[in-house]
Design an enzyme around this catalytic site. Structure first.
Site, PDB file in Angstrom:
ATOM      1  N   ARG A 299       0.822  -1.210   0.000  1.00  0.00           N
ATOM      2  CA  ARG A 299       0.000   0.000   0.000  1.00  0.00           C
ATOM      3  C   ARG A 299       0.854   1.257   0.000  1.00  0.00           C
ATOM      4  NH1 ARG A 299      -5.406  -1.883   3.516  1.00  0.00           N
ATOM      5  NH2 ARG A 299      -6.175  -3.132   1.764  1.00  0.00           N
ATOM      6  N   TYR A 443      -6.127  -1.046  -7.194  1.00  0.00           N
ATOM      7  CA  TYR A 443      -5.494  -2.272  -6.662  1.00  0.00           C
ATOM      8  C   TYR A 443      -4.866  -2.065  -5.282  1.00  0.00           C
ATOM      9  CZ  TYR A 443      -0.909  -1.367  -9.262  1.00  0.00           C
ATOM     10  OH  TYR A 443       0.260  -0.905  -9.778  1.00  0.00           O
ATOM     11  N   GLU A 444      -4.551  -3.150  -4.639  1.00  0.00           N
ATOM     12  CA  GLU A 444      -4.090  -3.152  -3.227  1.00  0.00           C
ATOM     13  C   GLU A 444      -5.119  -2.527  -2.301  1.00  0.00           C
ATOM     14  OE1 GLU A 444      -1.017  -5.188  -4.510  1.00  0.00           O
ATOM     15  OE2 GLU A 444      -1.672  -4.934  -2.438  1.00  0.00           O
ATOM     16  N   GLY A 445      -6.399  -2.752  -2.597  1.00  0.00           N
ATOM     17  CA  GLY A 445      -7.474  -2.145  -1.812  1.00  0.00           C
ATOM     18  C   GLY A 445      -7.847  -0.824  -2.439  1.00  0.00           C
ATOM     19  N   GLN A 450      -9.305   2.042   1.517  1.00  0.00           N
ATOM     20  CA  GLN A 450      -8.264   2.722   2.308  1.00  0.00           C
ATOM     21  C   GLN A 450      -8.904   3.716   3.275  1.00  0.00           C
ATOM     22  OE1 GLN A 450      -5.132   1.700   1.933  1.00  0.00           O
ATOM     23  NE2 GLN A 450      -5.775   0.394   0.238  1.00  0.00           N
TER      24      GLN A 450
END
Lengths: 585, 585
Positions: A299, A443-445, A450
């Site tokens: 992140r 992506y990555e949440g 977030q």
């Protein structure tokens, strides 16, 4: 076809200024753990990475876009030059720069890794995503894997002989990871048979590493439903033989590659595991915790990708604007469009946003380094201890990720606008930045995830970590006030409004918090940006270009915090007052 | 290859509500000029266009993207289905719906044309750009061409037998049109020999019309430098023969087509004119005035294109969100992601922005209609006269253009986000909306140029037109206050802040005005949006979905006006305090 290279010059003087005056790198270098990484060493490391980025990686940016990775007979063929680019990254030691020296890493601070990743990403985002994945996997293994797995995999991941991926998502399990269906059943020899289909796997395969190491989330037969019943497995493309070399093919395959808006040089795959052999990483059913180690690293890394693209797009736009002549202005004798007030507004805002975003990313990295370095140190009377730093890092990570990627999108979008009609023509390269960076907000949440992480999990301390940070900001503003009353006053007041907004959020219902989460996160980033610029102006004695840039940010951009906080505190009721039926027609 | 069609349902109930309650369509229908276009007729016209858009044009959206127009042996081959789509538009009479019935037009108000254009653009933006160009040319010819040219060209442009283009830009003359180098020299027979190279020519050629009519800006031998020495010429692809049919080929050619970020179905060409035969349109050296007729029309039209894409992207995202299941929320029993607060925030904001933007476009169109209808009417005691309406239209046009296209970009960007990972995969179609709409902030004058037009030319009246509009807004807010005190108060106060900002701008230096222009334009749009939503809430008795949407806009989005006005009034000094050197590294 001749592929034009993007011009890129690493912002080394900004890095040095930020390390020296804004993010307190001296504290990192003063720890035992990072005693070798003094500022001179740091400067030398960054200069070396700058050279790699400008000379070797930047020429690959357009090649990746024009010649996407493709799937041929089940094997991924990467874009022209990417194999050589990856080899240069690996040979420079950049894959393992933050990794444990015991396995071949350099043991350098995350702060420097962050700066190096930024440079590599500005030069060629699609390729840089590959090392980013390996870095995350290295860290996850360091924290959670058995000694045997560490000894086997870490040296090869660090040397770049092998590369790493993360496999979370399934078609029905995206943001809701707990809905995953991949299964793992124990084999007699202590390994596991892993089966399932995973999607959106970045760099699922390549033709420049001798093995690809997949970290796969799957459920054991006795795993509970939801996220608490998920375990993590190492499932390599080729099974290591007795000597630790890539041996027999595992029972997994790349099903297909996605046709994406951008980041064409990075193959994004659907992966199928059919009783593939895997090894448990960490304890059974504790896969999410292990994956979060990798994801938190990723992140920060993805937020930095946004920053990377912002810097690349800015340089590209500035380069064009200086060369483009339209009309005449008193401010540009040669007729360059940089003389026009609105073009200048775009360029200075881009630059001011980048400085703020870079400061946030580096603060985040410094907090990670300090948390690691001080974990076992005795509490000082005044100094924050390891837990404080860890809380600071946890607080900043979703902000770095979401704000960094929003900055990337906004700056790339503005970069197109600076180019006028040329910005819409693909050959110019301006549009590629926007296409490439757009995925970083997903992506990555997703950035929504977030923001929910920020207002829920990261505020579970009752807002303590946030208040501590706001107090630092206000203390700094008070010190700056005598010399720079207007700027300091604006930052102090913005921090105060954010404190009030934080109090409201902490006391609010979950729905109200979530309805305001994205706006709150952006407001927080605005205040951090104001703090960074005020500190820069103070360090510059209140004059010169850094002070001018601070005035641009604090006078023109920081005021957004107020409207964002109004939105953050508006509650969820109005959103739900519209039925699903009302939303259409 | 099977091309999936985008779902699209025309927002007919919104149009009707806006015509009835927000933009005062009854005033248009009450004029002599538009007496035939009563609300029932209008409703029937819109329903017919809705059918065309949904059934015939929407299936072409993806086809245009996947199979771009291409240049083959100097001739443009259009995307599959576009010829049939264009024929359906032409046969429905939509090309000439606002045109003079004397030449085959329908003579309908611009207000209805605006709604119809929006629907066609939502369904297939790349194709809709073609009729938009013809509509602009029809209007320019109606106002400026000789009777002979009118008689020859207008019926064919209106029937769609021929299509029209506008040729302004050259590689060194973009925003600075006055720098153009194209030349025209008189021939003995009263025609002109036109030579030069033009770029970014939308729909420069096609394979479904028998002629393409280029309106070309060029300089006569005695033309002064700059914009005052430019004349306008009609330069058809084929010279009309004695019977007015397309005859001998003119001396012009399509040099190449651009490879663009989006709008692939619309061929964007470099055009070369080599002593091509042209006819003067309007007076010598008065070409800019004639072109501005076309451009003002096109600016409203392009703003509406932004709105088109916003609506299309919104419907696409909503369709996905209702079908996508992730996690569980109390608000969506079926698990659809519409139950999540942040997804709901995105969807409701999109919808609220679209409503506001549609209101602005229709207000703009109503002002154009009223100006035309009342030009010769005697001044009433209180009612605004034709000049007032013309000033209103002139004020709103840059706002509609810039804000409409920004809304298109922002809503399309949010639409991708609603889709999560699927939004980045091209097959989904969400990304196409962003790629297609991006150019609308650039062409027909960049949004920066629009903002400068607003704060300079459109404020040359000392802000009078703006103040008159703000007074209407505040009067409406005062009427709404007893029933809706919070909403009405917020709109009144925002209008008051905008009035103060306007006063500042009118008194400011050119550089200061230009440095704040974009932010000021956005703030103006925010206030207009608040006014539209407040009026909608009032018309709905303060309850129900329209009032809920109004609360979303006024509580969550309108507050942005304050930070935008702070930026608008920040001045240019800080922007210029950074030297060109400071902007890099």
């Amino acid at each position: 076809m001749k592929v034009p290279a993007m011009p890129y010059t690493a912002p080394l003087s900004d890095f040095r200024f930020l390390l020296d005056h804004i993010v307190g790198y001296h504290r990192v270098a003063a720890t035992d753990r990072f005693a070798d990484a003094d500022i001179d060493t740091a400067t030398a490391v960054l200069a070396e990475a700058a050279k790699l980025a400008a000379d070797t990686l930047a020429p690959l940016q357009r090649a990746g876009d024009l010649h996407p990775a493709r799937l041929e007979n089940g094997v991924v063929r990467t874009s022209p030059g990417f194999a050589e680019g990856f080899r240069a990254i690996a040979e420079g030691g950049w894959l393992g720069m933050a990794a444990d020296p015991a396995h071949g890493g350099m043991g350098l601070p995350m702060t420097l890794t962050t700066a190096v990743n930024e440079m590599m990403g500005s030069a060629c985002l699609a390729l840089q995503l590959n090392p980013l994945m390996s870095q995350g996997q290295i860290e996850a293994l360091e924290h959670h894997a058995s000694d045997a797995i560490k000894a086997l995999y870490l040296p090869k991941l660090i040397s770049g002989e092998w590369t790493g991926t993360m496999n979370l998502t399934e078609s029905q399990a995206g943001s809701d990871v707990g809905a995953l269906r991949a299964r793992a059943t124990p084999n007699a020899d202590g390994t596991y048979a892993v089966s399932g289909q995973k999607i959106y796997i970045s760099w699922a395969d390549n033709d420049f590493a001798t093995n690809v190491c997949h970290l796969v989330l799957a459920r054991l037969p006795d795993g509970a439903p939801g996220t608490r019943g998920i375990s993590l497995f190492m499932v390599p493309k080729f099974l290591p033989d007795a000597n630790g070399h890539a041996g027999q093919a595992n029972s997994l395959r790349v099903v297909s590659l996605e046709h994406k808006l951008g980041l064409h040089g990075s193959p994004t795959a659907v992966m199928d595991y059919d009783n593939a052999t895997g090894w448990l990483v960490g304890a059974p059913h504790k896969g999410m915790a292990a994956m979060f180690t990798m994801m938190n690293n990723a992140r920060l890394g993805v937020g930095v990708q946004g920053l990377s693209v912002a810097e690349g797009a800015y340089q590209h736009a500035l380069y064009y604007a200086r060369d483009r002549r339209q009309g005449r202005t008193p401010q540009a004798a040669d007729g360059a469009i940089t003389g026009h007030a609105d073009v200048r507004r775009m360029l200075t805002h881009m630059k001011a946003e980048i400085f703020a975003t870079r400061a946030i990313a580096l603060w985040n990295a410094v907090a990670i380094d300090m948390a690691r370095a001080q974990t076992d140190a005795p509490d000082g009377a005044d100094a924050p201890d390891g837990a404080d730093w860890a809380a600071r890092a946890a607080l900043l990570t979703p902000i770095t990720k979401a704000h960094g990627t929003e900055t990337g999108i906004e700056v790339a979008n503005t970069g197109i606008q600076v180019h006028g009609g040329m910005g819409y023509v693909e050959e110019t390269g301006a549009a590629q930045y926007l296409r490439d960076v757009r995925v970083t907000a997903i992506y990555e949440g997703t950035n929504g995830i977030q923001a929910m992480d920020l207002v829920n999990r990261k505020m579970a301390d009752g807002g303590e970590a946030a208040y501590r940070l706001l107090e630092e900001i206000q203390t700094a503003a008070e010190s700056a006030r005598p010399a720079l009353p207007a700027l300091a006053g604006a930052v102090w007041n913005a921090a105060e409004s954010l404190r009030e907004g934080t109090e409201w959020l902490v006391a609010a219902s979950v729905d109200d918090r979530n309805a305001g989460a994205v706006a709150y996160l952006r407001a927080f980033a605005r205040v951090l940006g104001g703090h960074a610029h005020l500190t820069a102006a103070t360090a510059s004695g209140g004059s010169g270009p850094r002070a001018a840039l601070a005035r641009v940010f604090i006078t023109r951009i920081l005021p957004e915090h107020a409207s964002l906080l109004a939105q953050a505190q508006a509650g969820a009721a109005d959103l739900y007052a519209l039925s699903d039926m009302d939303l259409s027609a």
